[in-house]
Design a protein around this motif. Structure first.
Motif, PDB file in Angstrom:
ATOM      1  N   LEU A 246      43.508  34.698  35.455  1.00  0.00           N
ATOM      2  CA  LEU A 246      42.907  35.862  34.947  1.00  0.00           C
ATOM      3  C   LEU A 246      41.937  36.181  36.598  1.00  0.00           C
ATOM      4  O   LEU A 246      41.588  35.570  37.026  1.00  0.00           O
ATOM      5  CB  LEU A 246      41.488  35.137  34.153  1.00  0.00           C
ATOM      6  CG  LEU A 246      41.791  34.883  32.637  1.00  0.00           C
ATOM      7  CD1 LEU A 246      40.712  34.673  31.799  1.00  0.00           C
ATOM      8  CD2 LEU A 246      42.417  35.764  32.083  1.00  0.00           C
ATOM      9  N   ILE A 247      42.116  37.507  36.558  1.00  0.00           N
ATOM     10  CA  ILE A 247      41.588  37.985  37.762  1.00  0.00           C
ATOM     11  C   ILE A 247      40.528  39.241  37.546  1.00  0.00           C
ATOM     12  O   ILE A 247      40.611  39.758  36.674  1.00  0.00           O
ATOM     13  CB  ILE A 247      42.968  38.956  38.267  1.00  0.00           C
ATOM     14  CG1 ILE A 247      44.118  38.249  38.509  1.00  0.00           C
ATOM     15  CG2 ILE A 247      42.669  39.278  39.754  1.00  0.00           C
ATOM     16  CD1 ILE A 247      44.111  36.799  39.346  1.00  0.00           C
TER      17      ILE A 247
ATOM     18  N   THR B 191      31.213  34.690  34.780  1.00  0.00           N
ATOM     19  CA  THR B 191      32.067  35.724  35.302  1.00  0.00           C
ATOM     20  C   THR B 191      32.449  35.658  36.682  1.00  0.00           C
ATOM     21  O   THR B 191      33.101  36.318  37.420  1.00  0.00           O
ATOM     22  CB  THR B 191      31.254  36.971  35.332  1.00  0.00           C
ATOM     23  OG1 THR B 191      30.150  37.214  35.967  1.00  0.00           O
ATOM     24  CG2 THR B 191      31.186  37.688  33.894  1.00  0.00           C
ATOM     25  N   THR B 192      32.156  34.409  37.311  1.00  0.00           N
ATOM     26  CA  THR B 192      32.549  33.913  38.540  1.00  0.00           C
ATOM     27  C   THR B 192      33.807  33.067  38.586  1.00  0.00           C
ATOM     28  O   THR B 192      34.237  32.527  39.539  1.00  0.00           O
ATOM     29  CB  THR B 192      31.355  33.257  39.440  1.00  0.00           C
ATOM     30  OG1 THR B 192      31.009  31.938  38.907  1.00  0.00           O
ATOM     31  CG2 THR B 192      30.192  34.392  39.424  1.00  0.00           C
ATOM     32  N   GLY B 193      33.920  32.448  37.220  1.00  0.00           N
ATOM     33  CA  GLY B 193      34.971  31.608  37.196  1.00  0.00           C
ATOM     34  C   GLY B 193      34.546  30.171  37.152  1.00  0.00           C
ATOM     35  O   GLY B 193      35.416  29.073  36.672  1.00  0.00           O
TER      36      GLY B 193
ATOM     37  N   GLY C 152      37.002  46.889  45.790  1.00  0.00           N
ATOM     38  CA  GLY C 152      38.185  46.565  45.666  1.00  0.00           C
ATOM     39  C   GLY C 152      38.875  45.208  45.709  1.00  0.00           C
ATOM     40  O   GLY C 152      39.884  44.900  45.838  1.00  0.00           O
ATOM     41  N   ALA C 153      37.672  44.283  45.805  1.00  0.00           N
ATOM     42  CA  ALA C 153      38.159  42.817  46.070  1.00  0.00           C
ATOM     43  C   ALA C 153      38.587  42.329  44.821  1.00  0.00           C
ATOM     44  O   ALA C 153      38.180  42.407  43.745  1.00  0.00           O
ATOM     45  CB  ALA C 153      36.722  42.387  46.126  1.00  0.00           C
ATOM     46  N   LEU C 154      39.771  41.526  45.044  1.00  0.00           N
ATOM     47  CA  LEU C 154      40.158  40.572  43.637  1.00  0.00           C
ATOM     48  C   LEU C 154      39.757  39.372  43.917  1.00  0.00           C
ATOM     49  O   LEU C 154      40.066  38.637  44.898  1.00  0.00           O
ATOM     50  CB  LEU C 154      42.004  40.841  43.740  1.00  0.00           C
ATOM     51  CG  LEU C 154      42.286  42.425  43.635  1.00  0.00           C
ATOM     52  CD1 LEU C 154      43.969  42.338  43.858  1.00  0.00           C
ATOM     53  CD2 LEU C 154      41.930  42.640  42.065  1.00  0.00           C
ATOM     54  N   THR C 155      39.297  38.566  42.760  1.00  0.00           N
ATOM     55  CA  THR C 155      39.085  37.254  42.722  1.00  0.00           C
ATOM     56  C   THR C 155      39.880  36.642  41.548  1.00  0.00           C
ATOM     57  O   THR C 155      39.932  37.095  40.405  1.00  0.00           O
ATOM     58  CB  THR C 155      37.658  37.014  42.582  1.00  0.00           C
ATOM     59  OG1 THR C 155      36.998  37.623  43.457  1.00  0.00           O
ATOM     60  CG2 THR C 155      37.181  35.539  42.433  1.00  0.00           C
ATOM     61  N   ASN C 156      40.467  35.558  42.022  1.00  0.00           N
ATOM     62  CA  ASN C 156      41.159  34.728  40.952  1.00  0.00           C
ATOM     63  C   ASN C 156      40.364  33.814  40.163  1.00  0.00           C
ATOM     64  O   ASN C 156      39.926  32.833  40.844  1.00  0.00           O
ATOM     65  CB  ASN C 156      42.227  34.129  41.554  1.00  0.00           C
ATOM     66  CG  ASN C 156      43.325  33.172  40.523  1.00  0.00           C
ATOM     67  OD1 ASN C 156      42.890  32.786  39.391  1.00  0.00           O
ATOM     68  ND2 ASN C 156      44.409  33.034  40.968  1.00  0.00           N
ATOM     69  N   LEU C 157      39.847  34.202  39.277  1.00  0.00           N
ATOM     70  CA  LEU C 157      38.803  33.472  38.233  1.00  0.00           C
ATOM     71  C   LEU C 157      39.321  32.003  37.824  1.00  0.00           C
ATOM     72  O   LEU C 157      38.737  31.052  37.908  1.00  0.00           O
ATOM     73  CB  LEU C 157      38.282  34.242  37.066  1.00  0.00           C
ATOM     74  CG  LEU C 157      37.469  35.352  37.462  1.00  0.00           C
ATOM     75  CD1 LEU C 157      36.915  36.011  36.361  1.00  0.00           C
ATOM     76  CD2 LEU C 157      36.244  35.139  38.572  1.00  0.00           C
ATOM     77  N   SER C 158      40.886  32.089  37.421  1.00  0.00           N
ATOM     78  CA  SER C 158      41.284  30.948  37.055  1.00  0.00           C
ATOM     79  C   SER C 158      41.496  29.860  38.066  1.00  0.00           C
ATOM     80  O   SER C 158      40.997  28.733  37.802  1.00  0.00           O
ATOM     81  CB  SER C 158      42.609  30.966  36.384  1.00  0.00           C
ATOM     82  OG  SER C 158      42.538  32.033  35.347  1.00  0.00           O
TER      83      SER C 158
ATOM     84  N   PHE D  75      41.576  41.004  34.049  1.00  0.00           N
ATOM     85  CA  PHE D  75      42.705  41.149  33.682  1.00  0.00           C
ATOM     86  C   PHE D  75      43.542  39.789  33.757  1.00  0.00           C
ATOM     87  O   PHE D  75      43.166  38.861  34.393  1.00  0.00           O
ATOM     88  CB  PHE D  75      43.641  42.439  33.987  1.00  0.00           C
ATOM     89  CG  PHE D  75      43.738  42.436  35.582  1.00  0.00           C
ATOM     90  CD1 PHE D  75      44.930  41.861  36.035  1.00  0.00           C
ATOM     91  CD2 PHE D  75      42.879  42.851  36.514  1.00  0.00           C
ATOM     92  CE1 PHE D  75      45.027  41.836  37.561  1.00  0.00           C
ATOM     93  CE2 PHE D  75      42.901  42.988  37.711  1.00  0.00           C
ATOM     94  CZ  PHE D  75      44.092  42.251  38.452  1.00  0.00           C
ATOM     95  N   SER D  76      44.707  39.906  33.128  1.00  0.00           N
ATOM     96  CA  SER D  76      45.754  38.381  33.488  1.00  0.00           C
ATOM     97  C   SER D  76      46.887  39.002  34.110  1.00  0.00           C
ATOM     98  O   SER D  76      47.178  40.359  33.776  1.00  0.00           O
ATOM     99  CB  SER D  76      46.119  37.935  31.926  1.00  0.00           C
ATOM    100  OG  SER D  76      46.933  39.143  31.204  1.00  0.00           O
TER     101      SER D  76
END
Length: 209
Positions: free
Chosen positions: A27-28, A84-86, A35-41, A15-16
């Protein structure tokens, strides 16, 4: 936070969002198991990213990169790809036009809603609930291998027509393209007159709209 998308495996959501300490959208990726969140941007120094969609194989994300590296500021959106890993970020278009909502089909082409009018496409009309101009948005299909482009719709100002008249679906200003599963057609939203909005489809070769 917005524009959530899930790949076919159902393991993550992308999502953005505006991240803490920033004023730009990134993009996250949210791992639903951990539950981990990764900032792909941030993984490749990107910023001002939006409109994410997975490619059909689920291995890449197509999105809009609105950061102008020339001016170090916000610029018209360009279509971009990353895994998909950024990583492996690449810019697909470089036309200084407002590209939005890219969608990659199984045949390898990307369809874009592109604004061709003067100035930015935002609108401040209180009678326009979309807050985006209702003309000059066209659907463009781009071959990812060759870079060749073809225009699928016309972007006319059909919203100005009285209810007794109507544009053909191919004529109107067009938004939010999505390929059908077989990749042969594209669904999209267009306004036919002052009262009618349709969800329409058109062939990727502009046939049978």
């Amino acid at each position: 936070m917005g524009q959530p998308k899930m790949p076919k495996d159902g393991r993550t959501i992308q999502f953005s969002a505006v991240v803490a300490g920033s004023v730009v959208t990134n993009l996250i990726k949210w791992d639903l198991a951990t539950g981990a969140l990764t900032n792909l941007s941030a993984a490749t120094g990107g910023q001002l990213d939006s409109d994410p969609r997975f490619t059909p194989d689920g291995q890449s994300v197509v999105f809009i990169d609105s950061y102008s590296r020339e001016n170090n500021d916000v610029g018209p959106g360009e279509v971009a790809l990353m895994d998909t890993t950024g990583q492996q970020r690449s810019i697909v278009t470089d036309d200084n036009l407002y590209d939005t909502d890219p969608d990659v089909g199984p045949e390898g082409g990307v369809v874009i809603a592109r604004y061709l009018g003067e100035g930015p496409p935002s609108a401040s009309d209180p009678d326009n609930p979309f807050q985006v101009t209702l003309e000059d948005f066209v659907l463009v299909r781009r071959d990812l291998d060759t870079g060749a482009e073809s225009m699928l719709t016309n972007g006319e100002a059909c919203y100005r027509l009285v209810p007794t008249l109507a544009c053909l679906p191919v004529e109107g200003s067009s938004y939010l393209p999505n390929h059908t599963p077989d990749g042969q057609r594209v669904g999209y939203i267009t306004q036919l007159n002052s009262e009618r909005t349709c969800v329409c489809t058109i062939g990727v070769d502009r046939s049978d709209s």
